[in-house]
Design a protein around this motif. Structure first.
Motif, PDB file in Angstrom:
ATOM      1  N   ASP A 132      30.128  -9.938   7.316  1.00 30.82           N
ATOM      2  CA  ASP A 132      30.704 -10.949   8.196  1.00 30.82           C
ATOM      3  C   ASP A 132      30.789 -12.252   7.397  1.00 30.82           C
ATOM      4  OD1 ASP A 132      31.494 -11.790  11.025  1.00 30.82           O
ATOM      5  OD2 ASP A 132      29.997 -13.300  10.499  1.00 30.82           O
ATOM      6  N   GLY A 133      32.007 -12.728   7.231  1.00 29.37           N
ATOM      7  CA  GLY A 133      32.244 -13.843   6.314  1.00 29.37           C
ATOM      8  C   GLY A 133      32.752 -13.332   4.988  1.00 29.37           C
ATOM      9  N   SER A 134      33.661 -12.356   5.062  1.00 31.45           N
ATOM     10  CA  SER A 134      34.093 -11.690   3.826  1.00 31.45           C
ATOM     11  C   SER A 134      34.889 -12.608   2.913  1.00 31.45           C
ATOM     12  CB  SER A 134      34.893 -10.420   4.147  1.00 31.45           C
ATOM     13  OG  SER A 134      36.033 -10.727   4.925  1.00 31.45           O
ATOM     14  N   VAL A 135      35.572 -13.635   3.478  1.00 28.26           N
ATOM     15  CA  VAL A 135      36.265 -14.581   2.601  1.00 28.26           C
ATOM     16  C   VAL A 135      35.249 -15.297   1.712  1.00 28.26           C
ATOM     17  CG1 VAL A 135      37.645 -16.687   2.516  1.00 28.26           C
ATOM     18  CG2 VAL A 135      38.222 -14.886   4.158  1.00 28.26           C
ATOM     19  N   ASN A 136      34.137 -15.740   2.298  1.00 32.15           N
ATOM     20  CA  ASN A 136      33.077 -16.343   1.498  1.00 32.15           C
ATOM     21  C   ASN A 136      32.536 -15.359   0.470  1.00 32.15           C
ATOM     22  OD1 ASN A 136      33.251 -18.740   2.901  1.00 32.15           O
ATOM     23  ND2 ASN A 136      31.440 -18.408   4.145  1.00 32.15           N
ATOM     24  N   ALA A 137      32.291 -14.117   0.902  1.00 38.41           N
ATOM     25  CA  ALA A 137      31.730 -13.112  -0.008  1.00 38.41           C
ATOM     26  C   ALA A 137      32.660 -12.857  -1.184  1.00 38.41           C
ATOM     27  CB  ALA A 137      31.457 -11.813   0.746  1.00 38.41           C
ATOM     28  N   LYS A 138      33.949 -12.775  -0.913  1.00 39.91           N
ATOM     29  CA  LYS A 138      34.911 -12.523  -1.989  1.00 39.91           C
ATOM     30  C   LYS A 138      34.924 -13.654  -3.004  1.00 39.91           C
ATOM     31  CE  LYS A 138      38.248 -11.917   0.959  1.00 39.91           C
ATOM     32  NZ  LYS A 138      39.576 -11.689   1.573  1.00 39.91           N
ATOM     33  N   ARG A 139      34.749 -14.887  -2.538  1.00 36.33           N
ATOM     34  CA  ARG A 139      34.853 -16.048  -3.412  1.00 36.33           C
ATOM     35  C   ARG A 139      33.519 -16.476  -4.005  1.00 36.33           C
ATOM     36  NH1 ARG A 139      40.103 -18.333  -2.772  1.00 36.33           N
ATOM     37  NH2 ARG A 139      39.456 -19.592  -4.552  1.00 36.33           N
ATOM     38  N   GLY A 140      32.430 -15.771  -3.649  1.00 33.32           N
ATOM     39  CA  GLY A 140      31.123 -16.106  -4.191  1.00 33.32           C
ATOM     40  C   GLY A 140      30.449 -17.272  -3.495  1.00 33.32           C
ATOM     41  N   ILE A 141      30.891 -17.607  -2.274  1.00 31.37           N
ATOM     42  CA  ILE A 141      30.260 -18.671  -1.484  1.00 31.37           C
ATOM     43  C   ILE A 141      29.094 -18.058  -0.727  1.00 31.37           C
ATOM     44  CG2 ILE A 141      30.600 -20.354   0.370  1.00 31.37           C
ATOM     45  CD1 ILE A 141      33.609 -20.351  -0.413  1.00 31.37           C
ATOM     46  N   PRO A 142      27.874 -18.549  -0.906  1.00 31.06           N
ATOM     47  CA  PRO A 142      26.692 -17.858  -0.371  1.00 31.06           C
ATOM     48  C   PRO A 142      26.448 -18.138   1.112  1.00 31.06           C
ATOM     49  CG  PRO A 142      26.006 -19.772  -1.618  1.00 31.06           C
ATOM     50  CD  PRO A 142      27.498 -19.684  -1.774  1.00 31.06           C
ATOM     51  N   PHE A 143      27.423 -17.755   1.960  1.00 27.38           N
ATOM     52  CA  PHE A 143      27.254 -17.842   3.403  1.00 27.38           C
ATOM     53  C   PHE A 143      28.023 -16.678   4.020  1.00 27.38           C
ATOM     54  CE2 PHE A 143      27.767 -19.401   7.740  1.00 27.38           C
ATOM     55  CZ  PHE A 143      26.518 -19.938   7.994  1.00 27.38           C
ATOM     56  N   PHE A 144      27.408 -15.507   4.001  1.00 29.57           N
ATOM     57  CA  PHE A 144      27.973 -14.312   4.620  1.00 29.57           C
ATOM     58  C   PHE A 144      26.821 -13.398   4.988  1.00 29.57           C
ATOM     59  CE2 PHE A 144      27.975 -13.661   0.056  1.00 29.57           C
ATOM     60  CZ  PHE A 144      27.494 -12.370  -0.130  1.00 29.57           C
ATOM     61  N   SER A 145      27.103 -12.437   5.872  1.00 32.94           N
ATOM     62  CA  SER A 145      25.994 -11.708   6.476  1.00 32.94           C
ATOM     63  C   SER A 145      26.326 -10.241   6.726  1.00 32.94           C
ATOM     64  CB  SER A 145      25.599 -12.369   7.806  1.00 32.94           C
ATOM     65  OG  SER A 145      26.687 -12.332   8.720  1.00 32.94           O
ATOM     66  N   PHE A 146      25.282  -9.486   6.963  1.00 34.15           N
ATOM     67  CA  PHE A 146      25.346  -8.131   7.498  1.00 34.15           C
ATOM     68  C   PHE A 146      24.821  -8.188   8.919  1.00 34.15           C
ATOM     69  CE2 PHE A 146      22.550  -4.446   8.447  1.00 34.15           C
ATOM     70  CZ  PHE A 146      23.513  -3.472   8.615  1.00 34.15           C
ATOM     71  N   SER A 147      25.542  -7.571   9.866  1.00 33.77           N
ATOM     72  CA  SER A 147      25.035  -7.545  11.233  1.00 33.77           C
ATOM     73  C   SER A 147      25.129  -6.142  11.808  1.00 33.77           C
ATOM     74  CB  SER A 147      25.792  -8.538  12.126  1.00 33.77           C
ATOM     75  OG  SER A 147      27.118  -8.128  12.352  1.00 33.77           O
ATOM     76  N   LEU A 148      24.138  -5.818  12.631  1.00 37.86           N
ATOM     77  CA  LEU A 148      24.084  -4.502  13.279  1.00 37.86           C
ATOM     78  C   LEU A 148      23.488  -4.680  14.669  1.00 37.86           C
ATOM     79  CD1 LEU A 148      23.031  -1.085  11.811  1.00 37.86           C
ATOM     80  CD2 LEU A 148      21.944  -1.889  13.917  1.00 37.86           C
ATOM     81  N   ALA A 149      24.154  -4.098  15.656  1.00 37.03           N
ATOM     82  CA  ALA A 149      23.657  -4.100  17.026  1.00 37.03           C
ATOM     83  C   ALA A 149      23.520  -2.664  17.508  1.00 37.03           C
ATOM     84  CB  ALA A 149      24.597  -4.873  17.943  1.00 37.03           C
ATOM     85  N   VAL A 150      22.492  -2.412  18.298  1.00 37.97           N
ATOM     86  CA  VAL A 150      22.278  -1.108  18.931  1.00 37.97           C
ATOM     87  C   VAL A 150      22.411  -1.299  20.433  1.00 37.97           C
ATOM     88  CG1 VAL A 150      20.695   0.823  19.254  1.00 37.97           C
ATOM     89  CG2 VAL A 150      20.734  -0.403  17.067  1.00 37.97           C
ATOM     90  N   ALA A 151      23.227  -0.462  21.065  1.00 42.88           N
ATOM     91  CA  ALA A 151      23.466  -0.574  22.504  1.00 42.88           C
ATOM     92  C   ALA A 151      23.241   0.771  23.183  1.00 42.88           C
ATOM     93  CB  ALA A 151      24.891  -1.067  22.777  1.00 42.88           C
ATOM     94  N   GLU A 152      22.742   0.708  24.405  1.00 43.41           N
ATOM     95  CA  GLU A 152      22.475   1.919  25.176  1.00 43.41           C
ATOM     96  C   GLU A 152      23.681   2.342  26.008  1.00 43.41           C
ATOM     97  OE1 GLU A 152      18.957   0.818  27.320  1.00 43.41           O
ATOM     98  OE2 GLU A 152      17.630   1.500  25.699  1.00 43.41           O
ATOM     99  N   GLY A 153      24.803   1.701  25.801  1.00 46.88           N
ATOM    100  CA  GLY A 153      26.044   2.022  26.490  1.00 46.88           C
ATOM    101  C   GLY A 153      27.206   1.372  25.782  1.00 46.88           C
ATOM    102  N   GLY A 154      28.335   1.269  26.488  1.00 49.38           N
ATOM    103  CA  GLY A 154      29.565   0.858  25.839  1.00 49.38           C
ATOM    104  C   GLY A 154      29.963  -0.585  26.009  1.00 49.38           C
ATOM    105  N   THR A 155      29.074  -1.445  26.546  1.00 49.61           N
ATOM    106  CA  THR A 155      29.455  -2.831  26.767  1.00 49.61           C
ATOM    107  C   THR A 155      28.447  -3.793  26.142  1.00 49.61           C
ATOM    108  OG1 THR A 155      28.250  -3.109  28.858  1.00 49.61           O
ATOM    109  CG2 THR A 155      30.471  -2.159  28.973  1.00 49.61           C
TER     110      THR A 155
END
Length: 268
Positions: free
Chosen positions: A89-112
């Motif tokens: 998340d923040g792939s433009v920063n990641a591509k350009r070497g700007i150190p402000f990007f992240s990995f995110s993961l959510a777990v949900a018990e349903g579809g909303t």
């Protein structure tokens, strides 16, 4: 939460290896194809997602994966359990070497969005680890958040999902309610910074997808703060898919969120 937390940390280690293997803009930036989420899939996006999917596929779990590049994929026998991932998340920063990007993961018990029970965001620049569990609070590097809240006025507002044209069009109405702007480049991290009271509001100038916000929104809500997809409420009913239905606004109170929504609609 513990098994998913360990899995997230292993995914982070896998993505770090990808970043080392693709160290510069020349390796990270080439466009490979159009992703299922509607954005260009670059070399860094694809390599990070491949690493995460391989890690998740090795789990002895039944779930549906929702990810930015591949879309939806079932693992095991299929399940109501959904795992919503944005490898970068923040792939433009990641591509350009700007150190402000992240990995995110959510777990949900349903579809909303209301079914999300676990959220994880990792900042590859600062090394900060943000976690939340429904009903159990939100944490930064294991320390509970909530003691320091964003202000009840918008001293600092974070703009995300931006282009120069979008900022120019919308900044006028926002000047009436926000003192300062920050444009940092990762919606997930900006929402985490709101949860920590570092900024006082967050808005996305383009419609948000579940992969952008599913994990971080749980930190915001576990801290008792307000967040809304103000063009397609209610927030809890938002599907965990790759659709783009509404811009998002978040702040300390529902009143501030409503004011942000009004400001974003003012030029339309």
């Amino acid at each position: 939460m513990t098994p998913w937390l360990e899995t997230c940390r292993l995914c982070v280690a896998d993505i770090r290896q990808v970043l080392e293997r693709l160290p510069t803009r020349a390796e990270r930036e080439p466009v490979l194809r159009l992703g299922q989420g509607g954005d260009d899939t670059t070399a860094i996006d694809q390599a990070a997602e491949d690493a995460v999917v391989e890690r998740l596929a090795a789990l002895d779990q039944d779930f549906v994966l929702v990810s930015e590049e591949l879309g939806e994929r079932g693992f095991g026998r299929g399940s109501e359990l959904r795992v919503v991932v944005d490898p970068i998340d923040g792939s433009v920063n990641a591509k350009r070497g700007i150190p402000f990007f992240s990995f995110s993961l959510a777990v949900a018990e349903g579809g909303t969005m209301g079914d999300v029970v676990f959220g994880y965001v990792y900042d590859f620049g600062s090394g900060e680890e943000w976690t939340a569990e429904r009903g159990a609070g939100a944490f930064l590097d294991g320390v509970a958040l909530g003691a320091v809240r964003p202000k009840d006025r918008l001293d600092i507002l974070s703009f995300e999902g931006t282009t120069t044209a979008a900022i120019a069009e919308l900044v006028g109405p926002v000047t009436r309610i926000a003192e300062r702007l920050r444009v940092m480049g990762s919606l997930a991290l900006s929402l985490c910074h709101l949860a920590a009271g570092r900024v006082d509001g967050v808005v996305s100038l383009k419609p948000a997808r579940s992969v952008d916000i599913a994990a971080a929104q749980l930190l915001v809500r576990e801290c008792g703060l307000a967040i809304d997809l103000f063009e397609d409420p209610p927030f809890d009913a938002a599907p965990l898919d790759l659709g783009t239905r509404s811009r998002v606004a978040a702040a300390a109170t529902p009143e501030l969120v409503a004011a942000l929504g009004d400001a974003l609609r003012a030029r339309e």
